[in-house]
Scaffold this motif. Structure first.
Motif: not given
Ligand code: NAP
Length: 446
Positions: A125-127, A148, A150, A282, A284-285, A287, A307
């Motif tokens: 996942l992104p993050g 990215d 974050r 998560g 899409g990103r 959590t 993250a």
């Protein structure tokens, strides 16, 4: 071979490559003394226009004292016959078999270029980042400048219990004033000033008695102003557990922390033990993270997370044309000689993390490189190096420049260094790094 200097390529200008270069050129009576080899010329290659590998791109920005080892590398770089061919990537601009033909011997010292990650649902996942990438991001490695990362003012979960995990936790938690005197990359400083994590949770799969981080590194974390370090007393082993030396001191410190009242600081680093991630959650990103308590009868809990950083080790990759041990992720070697099918590959040597795997401190590379160069020197003296097609320095530079026109020399690097240190000093820091390769090349040309 008669009447000329040995021509050696070193691939990688990090600590292992620079110590190998030191051993190669300083073989008469200097601090790196190795068996006599006679005159040697060394071309040090790096895929970046800037040298020093992990010292520049891996050591934490607030560890200025550790970076002073570059003074040693600076000295080695001034030896006659030691050239820098920066911004040239072996395997892309020059193939391994070409390089082998151009030189009497090649020492591979290109380290571990990626981080390990966990094979759990949601790990892509992104993050979710590897520690390798986060460290490269805050240290201004060009290929990670746009990552990215974050923290978003929330919680960051760091998986792993080594010194890299503590480095990442500490740097992410550093208050703005502490960051302001470091050489942290400007893009990372901007993100960390605007949205630093409120809490960093460092998760180890084993108990505190087995933590891989050092006592000094733990004490350093405790010394950061504005950050509470928290340990859950339930994670501690029974008092009956008997340890000695470093492990005992580390456990004593963790016990003391578990019973220390919270300081009410704005940021927290929480050290958790006996926990393994089973899933990254998560849509899409990232959590959150599901953590299993690995002790008998332990359950599963879910922690919110903005993250996740996997600090479970670095990983090296192979190069086309060289043998590779896909289990240990190293070049298979014997006393520094690269081996294949039970025999040495003539003229190929390895040192540093690509030889031993990703363990040890900067100084470990000195003895490691010495072993490798001792083998190389013995092979040279015994006539075992493939010397027939070796090119002279001018011809190598002509061929390299035809492939990689923006090759950067020591002089070019010193121009970049001057720009960085001048910019840094104006802001009360050791340096402000240039992170864009085109800009580096521009400064180097001047
Ligand atoms: P490391 O010391 O080997 O630590 C790796 C950590 O990841 C260990 O806690 C390990 O747990 C954990 N791990 C591995 N696989 C895992 C999995 N599948 N699930 C959960 N956890 C897992 O590696 P590192 O922190 O990347 O450091 C690399 C080297 O650089 C080390 O020698 C380190 O000392 C050095 N270093 C030194 C400094 C310094 O001097 N300040 C700074 C940074 C790095 P287990 O123990 O249970 O296997």
């Amino acid at each position: 071979m008669s009447g000329r200097a040995w021509r050696i390529a070193v691939v990688g200008s990090g600590p292992s490559g620079m110590y190998a270069t030191g051993h190669l050129v300083d073989h008469y009576d200097g601090p790196y003394a190795t068996p006599s080899l006679g005159p040697v010329e060394v071309d040090v290659y790096d895929r970046l226009p800037t040298p020093w590998g992990l010292v520049r791109g891996g050591v934490a920005p607030d560890h200025a004292a550790k970076k002073r080892v570059t003074r040693v590398f600076d000295t080695i770089s001034t030896y006659p016959g030691v050239r820098f061919l920066g911004n040239v990537e072996i395997g892309r601009d020059v193939a391994v078999d070409e390089l082998a033909g151009w030189y009497d011997a090649v020492v591979y010292a290109y380290g571990a270029r990626t981080g390990r990650t966990l094979d759990v649902p949601g790990a892509d996942l992104p993050g979710v980042h590897t520690a390798h990438d986060v460290v490269a991001w805050y240290n201004g490695r060009p290929e990670h400048a746009g990552d990215d990362v974050r923290p978003a003012g929330g919680r960051v979960v760091v998986v792993g219990n080594g010194n890299v995990a503590l480095d990442v936790a500490r740097v992410l938690a550093l208050p703005p004033d502490a960051l302001a005197v470091t050489d942290v990359a400007a893009h990372a400083e901007t993100v960390l000033r605007a949205s630093a994590p409120g809490e960093v949770v460092v998760v180890g799969r084993r108990g505190p008695e087995h933590a891989a981080f050092g006592v000094d590194e733990l004490e350093e974390l405790l010394g950061v102003d504005g950050v509470d370090v928290v340990v859950d007393p339930d994670d501690l082993p029974e008092p009956a557990v008997e340890l000695r030396g470093t492990a005992a001191r580390r456990l004593d410190l963790l016990r003391e922390l578990a019973h220390r009242p919270r300081g009410g600081q704005p940021r927290r680093v929480v050290l958790r033990f006996h926990r393994s991630p089973t899933e990254i959650v998560g849509d899409g990103r990232v959590t959150g993270v599901r953590l299993r308590d690995d002790r008998a009868g332990g359950g599963v809990e879910e922690l919110d997370a903005a993250a996740v950083v996997m600090a479970i080790g670095y990983r090296a990759a192979g190069l086309p044309g060289l043998p590779f041990d896909g289990e240990r992720h190293v070049l298979p070697s014997d006393a520094g000689r690269v081996v294949s099918g039970g025999g040495a590959v003539p003229g190929a040597y390895a040192t540093g993390w690509i030889k031993r795997g990703p363990t040890g401190i900067i100084g470990t590379n000195k003895a490691c490189a010495r072993e490798t160069v001792t083998s190389l020197a013995a092979d040279a003296v015994a006539g075992r190096l493939p010397t027939a097609g070796t090119l002279d320095a001018a011809e190598v530079l002509r061929r390299v420049t035809a492939r990689a026109p923006d090759v950067v020399s020591w002089r070019g690097w010193r121009a970049i260094d001057l720009v960085e240190t001048s910019r840094g000093w104006a802001q009360g820091r050791p340096r402000r790094k240039v992170v864009d390769v085109a800009e580096m090349v521009e400064h180097a040309r001047r």
